[in-house]
Design a protein around this motif. Sequence first.
Motif: not given
Length: 500
Positions: A12-39
């Motif tokens: 979970i990250e709290h991002r602020a992007l050019d006047g927009d922002g809010g929480p982001t949730l990323r679900l990664y496959e733990a076994a495969a580094e960097q493989r993001e399944l859902l965001r």
Amino acid sequence: MELSLGPLRLVIEHRALDGDGGPTLRLYEAAAEQRELLRFDCFEKTPHWHLGPWGPDRISRLDPADDNVAWTLEQLRGDLAGLLSRAGLESDGQIADAAADEALRRVELAMRNPPAELDDLSIDRLRQRTGEKWTRYPDDALAAWVADMDFPVAAPIQRALQRSLDVGDLGYPHNPSSADLPSLFAERAAERWGWQLDPRSVEVLTDVVQGIFIGLLGYSDAGDGIVIQTPIYPPFLGAVQETGRRVTESPLVRGAERYEIDFDQLRAAVDPGSRVLLLCHPHNPTGRAFERAELEGLAELVLERDLVVISDEIHADLVFPGHVHIPFATLGPEIEARTLTLSSASKAFNIAGLRCAVAAFGSADLKRRFLSLPRHARGGIGGPGLAASDAAWRHSQPWLDQVMAYLDENRRLLGRFVRERLPGIVYRAPEATYLAWLDCRALELPEGPYAFFLEKARVAISNGVSFGAPGEGFVRLNFATSRAILTEILERMAKAVDAR
Ligand SMILES: Cc1ncc(COP(=O)(O)O)c(C=O)c1O
């Protein structure tokens, strides 16, 4: 924040992007580094979600009614396995339902609570508040008196209040059924203190002090003795006097480490006309979180002398590590049946101005006698108070955890400072509350410490005398502020003492 769930890593990250922002949730496959399944980007302006962002990346708008986080969690709770397989999860690792429920509960809390900026307080901004803390004294005095915190309130509370404004939700509230505070309080009591209580035994009221007044009127007659442990939060004394009752005083005694109950004195003080033990637990101003043995000592006396107990537990969520809160009503069925417990989200979540509290009755008889005061004489409850208390108890615990860690550090800073720079003051670190009870008697200040620190240090703290006779020579300092402001307060006090 990050956590693991079966084959997944959730971030979970709290991002602020050019006047927009809010929480982001990323679900990664733990076994495969960097493989993001859902965001899920729960942004204010452009909320959207990604399916398989590591490769295929299908982007869609979130489709919420008005709560992005609730919508996101609803999708995940509804069909986590289906979403993951659409996103290409190759692992066949099973996720147990209970583990998923718990992880998603923590994810939701983390998404709703960006880290609070507790250091980032400005005195100019604090003075813009209209509440009494920062307006009662002249502008050159720093306020550390009434029990409000200087910290901004938790994000979920801000959202709930903002939402009320956005939809014009300021009409007559539907109390208490729409914001089911009794059930929330019962859930919280079970989870935090192992106290099983029936939500039907809980009533919503305007504030805790109101509950004390109504309780005294309902459970005693004019002239009856009301046991209170002095020094004490001043409205306790006011409530006894203004309802025509009589104070049966039990002064707490300063021990080597903490304030103690003098049971011999208490036994002698309670007379046949004593009716009610008006307990402040945790205790304001000494900061005691009474231990089981002490509470059992009180319980024994209560049964022996046939007293009713009104237990003000408004500070129960503000107990420091190493101590626990034990609700008085949990000491046994006989005790519960004669105990009215009063509580509120107002102290721990810093929303005292919203006027909302709860009363938990240990028996139908206590409830009936309390409610015999007509409903309109008891006063109404405001919608914003209900909404904010709901958001506090339902969604804001991470904020409180962060605040407690900060207050714990302030408590230590205060201890170090007093030891090194204000050795004429005796300080017993509170076990609960953000209030420090300072014994200034050895300073021998002719005008008394309250007037001295106000005039010479320009620091507004609470006058010990208002907490009853044992408060003579004491002050109470509220340390729920930034480290920078607290340090400035203490520096001013030390300089004034040195310059005497
Ligand atoms: C022990 C205690 N009870 C009650 C209150 C006030 O509660 P309310 O505003 O709900 O009346 C306070 C406020 O500081 C308090 O310390």
